[in-house]
Design a protein around this motif. Structure first.
Motif, PDB file in Angstrom:
ATOM      1  N   LEU A  79      18.592  42.893  33.676  1.00 17.18           N
ATOM      2  CA  LEU A  79      17.600  41.859  33.907  1.00 17.18           C
ATOM      3  C   LEU A  79      17.903  40.621  33.080  1.00 17.18           C
ATOM      4  CD1 LEU A  79      14.115  43.679  33.835  1.00 17.18           C
ATOM      5  CD2 LEU A  79      15.456  42.982  35.823  1.00 17.18           C
ATOM      6  N   ASP A  80      17.905  39.464  33.740  1.00 19.93           N
ATOM      7  CA  ASP A  80      17.853  38.214  33.018  1.00 19.93           C
ATOM      8  C   ASP A  80      16.458  38.107  32.387  1.00 19.93           C
ATOM      9  OD1 ASP A  80      18.557  35.647  32.127  1.00 19.93           O
ATOM     10  OD2 ASP A  80      17.732  34.726  33.935  1.00 19.93           O
ATOM     11  N   VAL A 113      11.619  37.436  33.418  1.00 22.24           N
ATOM     12  CA  VAL A 113      10.611  38.223  32.699  1.00 22.24           C
ATOM     13  C   VAL A 113       9.540  37.312  32.100  1.00 22.24           C
ATOM     14  CG1 VAL A 113      10.219  39.811  30.773  1.00 22.24           C
ATOM     15  CG2 VAL A 113      12.254  40.062  32.202  1.00 22.24           C
ATOM     16  N   TYR A 114       9.972  36.183  31.557  1.00 23.61           N
ATOM     17  CA  TYR A 114       9.015  35.241  30.964  1.00 23.61           C
ATOM     18  C   TYR A 114       9.472  33.809  31.194  1.00 23.61           C
ATOM     19  CZ  TYR A 114      12.409  35.189  27.073  1.00 23.61           C
ATOM     20  OH  TYR A 114      13.555  35.092  26.320  1.00 23.61           O
ATOM     21  N   ARG A 127      18.830  47.164  30.825  1.00 27.23           N
ATOM     22  CA  ARG A 127      19.351  46.287  29.776  1.00 27.23           C
ATOM     23  C   ARG A 127      18.939  44.851  30.122  1.00 27.23           C
ATOM     24  NH1 ARG A 127      19.760  50.487  27.765  1.00 27.23           N
ATOM     25  NH2 ARG A 127      21.550  51.453  26.712  1.00 27.23           N
ATOM     26  N   PHE A 128      18.730  44.057  29.076  1.00 26.71           N
ATOM     27  CA  PHE A 128      18.335  42.660  29.233  1.00 26.71           C
ATOM     28  C   PHE A 128      19.511  41.772  28.844  1.00 26.71           C
ATOM     29  CE2 PHE A 128      14.595  45.174  28.301  1.00 26.71           C
ATOM     30  CZ  PHE A 128      13.691  44.767  29.275  1.00 26.71           C
ATOM     31  N   LEU A 129      19.969  40.962  29.795  1.00 21.16           N
ATOM     32  CA  LEU A 129      21.098  40.047  29.557  1.00 21.16           C
ATOM     33  C   LEU A 129      20.597  38.616  29.622  1.00 21.16           C
ATOM     34  CD1 LEU A 129      22.617  42.701  30.367  1.00 21.16           C
ATOM     35  CD2 LEU A 129      24.356  41.219  31.384  1.00 21.16           C
ATOM     36  N   MET A 175      21.808  43.755  39.345  1.00 13.03           N
ATOM     37  CA  MET A 175      21.450  42.630  38.487  1.00 13.03           C
ATOM     38  C   MET A 175      20.297  41.874  39.134  1.00 13.03           C
ATOM     39  SD  MET A 175      22.148  40.732  35.752  1.00 13.03           S
ATOM     40  CE  MET A 175      21.159  39.301  35.262  1.00 13.03           C
ATOM     41  N   VAL A 176      19.327  41.442  38.305  1.00 13.57           N
ATOM     42  CA  VAL A 176      18.224  40.618  38.793  1.00 13.57           C
ATOM     43  C   VAL A 176      18.186  39.337  37.965  1.00 13.57           C
ATOM     44  CG1 VAL A 176      15.746  40.438  39.219  1.00 13.57           C
ATOM     45  CG2 VAL A 176      16.889  42.663  39.440  1.00 13.57           C
TER      46      VAL A 176
END
Length: 259
Positions: A12-13, A18-19, A43-45, A202-203
């Motif tokens: 996730l970007d 997300v925000y 995982r957060f990228l 991937m999002v």
């Protein structure tokens, strides 16, 4: 490349997915919880180069999200590992908030110019000093190469790519890109979960770096969301094209769990 089965991991970007700024996007917390409850590794990228990793972690935790430092991957983190491996000292052209991330990297085998989103602290003297070091043989690292990001006032602002392009044009040298869309950046996150690229999704809100970058790196699928920096028609401007273009993270998670 098709999935070898159900998606095993999601990348996730953060900003725009997300925000946005100091606010969690509607439905994001529930969407992340549904991924966790579905047994999908996460995982957060992020390509942000204005905030250190610890501050990003604190922001997510302040939103009430259960996230550990090991689940977050940043370009500065990748740069520090790259520099340490080669014993190079950084010459930083980055936002002041990011400078402490590079503490202790003195290096004994030379220097590398590290370029990020400098923000309002950019001066001609700083950029020219970087130019001279590159001409003298320093390595050229770009923390990210994004064109723009959605700023806290809701409008698009110039991102690190503009500063990288200026030095690339002047020196006629190509930088090492450390954040998205670097295949190594995606690979590092996937390796931490033991997940093959074809089993991951991937999002992101950046059609170029997040989505086309992920697909070019071998990920099975990539979803573009119409939040953050997304602008009408972005999905038609990149190759490879998104696997799907959806309203937001909540709809993206519905799609992932359904596929």
């Amino acid at each position: 490349m098709a999935f070898s089965g159900m998606a095993k991991a999601v990348l996730l970007d953060l900003g725009g997915v997300v925000y946005e700024g100091k606010h969690l996007l509607p439905g994001a917390a529930d969407a992340i919880a549904r991924l966790h409850s579905g047994g999908i590794a996460l995982r957060f990228l992020t390509n942000t180069t204005r905030a250190p990793k610890q501050r990003i972690l604190e922001r997510l935790q302040d939103f009430g999200l259960s996230v550990s430092a090991d689940e977050i991957f940043t370009p500065a983190q990748a740069a520090c590992a790259w520099l340490a491996e080669r014993e190079l000292a950084p010459f930083l052209v980055v936002h002041p908030n990011l400078v402490p991330e590079f503490d202790g990297l003195e290096g004994e085998d030379g220097e590398a110019v590290v370029v990020g989103d400098v923000g309002p602290t950019l001066t001609y003297d700083k950029l020219n000093a970087a130019f001279r070091r590159l001409n003298d043989g320093a390595e050229f690292l770009a923390l990210a190469n994004n064109r723009s990001f959605k700023d806290s006032d809701g409008a698009l602002s110039l991102d690190a790519g503009g500063f990288v392009a200026a030095l690339q044009f002047a020196t006629q040298r190509k930088p090492h890109i450390l954040g998205k869309p670097s295949p190594a950046f995606f690979a590092t996150a996937l390796s931490s979960m033991g997940c093959a690229p074809e089993d991951a999704v991937m999002v992101g809100d950046d059609a170029e770096s997040d989505v086309a970058g992920a697909l070019s790196a071998g990920l099975g699928k990539a979803v573009l969301v119409r939040t953050g920096k997304y602008r009408d028609g972005d999905e038609a401007r990149v190759t490879p094209a998104p696997t799907a273009t959806l309203a937001d993270l909540a709809e993206a998670v519905d799609w992932i769990l359904a596929h």
